[in-house]
Design an enzyme around this catalytic site. Structure first.
Site, PDB file in Angstrom:
ATOM      1  N   ARG A 170       0.828  -1.230   0.000  1.00  0.00           N
ATOM      2  CA  ARG A 170       0.000   0.000   0.000  1.00  0.00           C
ATOM      3  C   ARG A 170       0.855   1.269   0.000  1.00  0.00           C
ATOM      4  O   ARG A 170       0.479   2.277   0.593  1.00  0.00           O
ATOM      5  CB  ARG A 170      -0.950   0.041   1.205  1.00  0.00           C
ATOM      6  CG  ARG A 170      -1.874  -1.109   1.329  1.00  0.00           C
ATOM      7  CD  ARG A 170      -2.919  -1.164   0.207  1.00  0.00           C
ATOM      8  NE  ARG A 170      -3.702  -2.382   0.379  1.00  0.00           N
ATOM      9  CZ  ARG A 170      -3.327  -3.559  -0.123  1.00  0.00           C
ATOM     10  NH1 ARG A 170      -2.254  -3.676  -0.890  1.00  0.00           N
ATOM     11  NH2 ARG A 170      -4.053  -4.628   0.085  1.00  0.00           N
ATOM     12  N   SER A 219     -10.413  -0.296   4.205  1.00  0.00           N
ATOM     13  CA  SER A 219      -9.551  -0.416   5.387  1.00  0.00           C
ATOM     14  C   SER A 219      -8.898   0.926   5.690  1.00  0.00           C
ATOM     15  O   SER A 219      -8.279   1.530   4.824  1.00  0.00           O
ATOM     16  CB  SER A 219      -8.474  -1.468   5.136  1.00  0.00           C
ATOM     17  OG  SER A 219      -9.084  -2.737   5.034  1.00  0.00           O
ATOM     18  N   GLU A 289      -3.834   3.876   6.167  1.00  0.00           N
ATOM     19  CA  GLU A 289      -3.655   3.609   4.729  1.00  0.00           C
ATOM     20  C   GLU A 289      -4.238   4.775   3.930  1.00  0.00           C
ATOM     21  O   GLU A 289      -3.745   5.166   2.891  1.00  0.00           O
ATOM     22  CB  GLU A 289      -4.392   2.307   4.400  1.00  0.00           C
ATOM     23  CG  GLU A 289      -4.436   1.966   2.933  1.00  0.00           C
ATOM     24  CD  GLU A 289      -5.198   0.667   2.672  1.00  0.00           C
ATOM     25  OE1 GLU A 289      -5.059  -0.296   3.446  1.00  0.00           O
ATOM     26  OE2 GLU A 289      -5.924   0.624   1.666  1.00  0.00           O
TER      27      GLU A 289
END
Ligand code: FAD
Length: 298
Positions: A170, A219, A289
């Site tokens: 990520r 997320s 994230e």
């Protein structure tokens, strides 16, 4: 909407509320919001901007938290504009950055090209997937990248390969002040019905485990090495916790839901509280994230 100058063919909006373009449905206005007609038009538009103008490229807005004050700069909205998608002669696929991940996955599957079925359930654009190294079900965007074409604020196009970037989970770092215009993916020959079956399977798995359909950004935190952020958040007793209209999902603890009237401030407060509580409870410092836009940080 109106064209900014006679030579440009895109659409410019002033003080456009970004809540309309983010999957959390929050965020104040962008000072300027541009929807290019195509890549040539975008290059020409970028050349008209002052060198210090803050720029934000926006796809489907499914991994950003724009604060309530908004963005004091220019947003480039790629979705539905930079949307060319084609099969190459070999096992390659060429796509512009505004193509949605779902469209690319289905197109490849139909063409008998395997390797990006995992993208089908990611509600972003390929530009966003490149910027985030989006991934799911064991697949990651950059493992399939042959090359990308980037655009800088002088309107110059450059061709780059994965070697030009530092790519991690990520996380993607590369030449500054360059944005992804298009990508060439390297795929494998596959059976179209097997690819489509894999897509169905991945989507069903999501339906079972994620609060699909409620405003979120997926997320919120990256998984720490060897563990899952959702497990740590649940173990800290945070499922269902709220700040204003923001709530830790009772279905998937790493999702934060806008229950209807959340502000970006509510979401930011909840992210901060979750991070601090998990650290107290398990000693693990979770890293978000999601990208924070407009000055607020968590
Ligand atoms: C329900 C749900 C499920 C999700 N599941 C997953 C998942 O399984 N796996 C996963 O990885 N992510 C997941 N996400 C997060 C998100 O969908 C991905 O990160 C996606 O790649 C973001 O794409 P986007 O177009 O929405 O990017 P945006 O949110 O619009 O932008 C994200 C970042 O990318 C930058 N960016 C966008 N376009 C470009 C461009 N052309 N060039 C340079 N930078 C650009 C933006 O400036 C911003 O910094 C999920 C989100 C939701 C809401």
């Amino acid at each position: 909407m109106s064209a900014p100058t006679s030579s440009l063919r895109g659409e410019l909006r002033l003080d456009e509320p970004l809540a309309r373009y983010t999957s959390w449905r929050v965020g104040g206005p962008a000072r300027r919001f541009y929807r290019p007609a195509d890549a040539t038009d975008l290059a020409a538009f970028l050349r008209t901007l002052a060198p210090e103008e803050p720029l934000l490229w926006l796809g489907l807005g499914s991994n950003i938290l724009v604060n309530d004050e908004g963005f004091a700069g220019t947003v480039i909205h790629t979705l539905g504009r930079l949307g060319t998608l084609e099969r190459l002669r070999d096992q390659g696929l060429r796509a512009e950055c505004g193509v949605s991940c779902a469209r690319a996955a289905r197109f490849a599957a139909r063409a008998g090209l395997a390797g990006i079925e995992f993208l089908a359930g990611i509600p972003g654009t390929l530009g966003g997937a490149l910027a985030m190294n989006a991934g799911a079900h064991g697949g990651e965007t950059w493992t399939r990248v042959r090359k990308v074409r980037t655009l800088n604020r002088l309107g110059q196009i450059k061709e780059r390969t994965p070697e030009d970037y530092h790519i991690a989970y990520r996380q993607v770092e590369g030449p500054s002040e360059e944005w992804f215009l298009e990508v060439e993916l390297e795929l494998e020959p596959g059976n179209p019905s097997a690819c489509q079956e894999r897509i169905r399977d991945f989507l069903e798995r999501r339906d079972r485990t994620q609060p699909i359909g409620l405003p979120s950004c997926g997320s919120v935190f990256r998984n720490p090495p060897g563990d899952y952020a959702a497990r740590l958040i649940e173990a800290a007793g945070l499922k269902g916790e709220r700040e204003g209209g923001a709530q830790v999902s009772t279905r998937h603890a790493n999702f934060i839901i806008n229950t209807g009237e959340a502000s970006a401030r509510d979401i930011t407060r909840l992210i901060e509280r979750v991070g601090a509580t998990v650290e107290r409870h398990s000693g693990v410092k979770l890293r978000p994230e999601v990208h924070f836009i407009g000055g607020e940080t968590a």
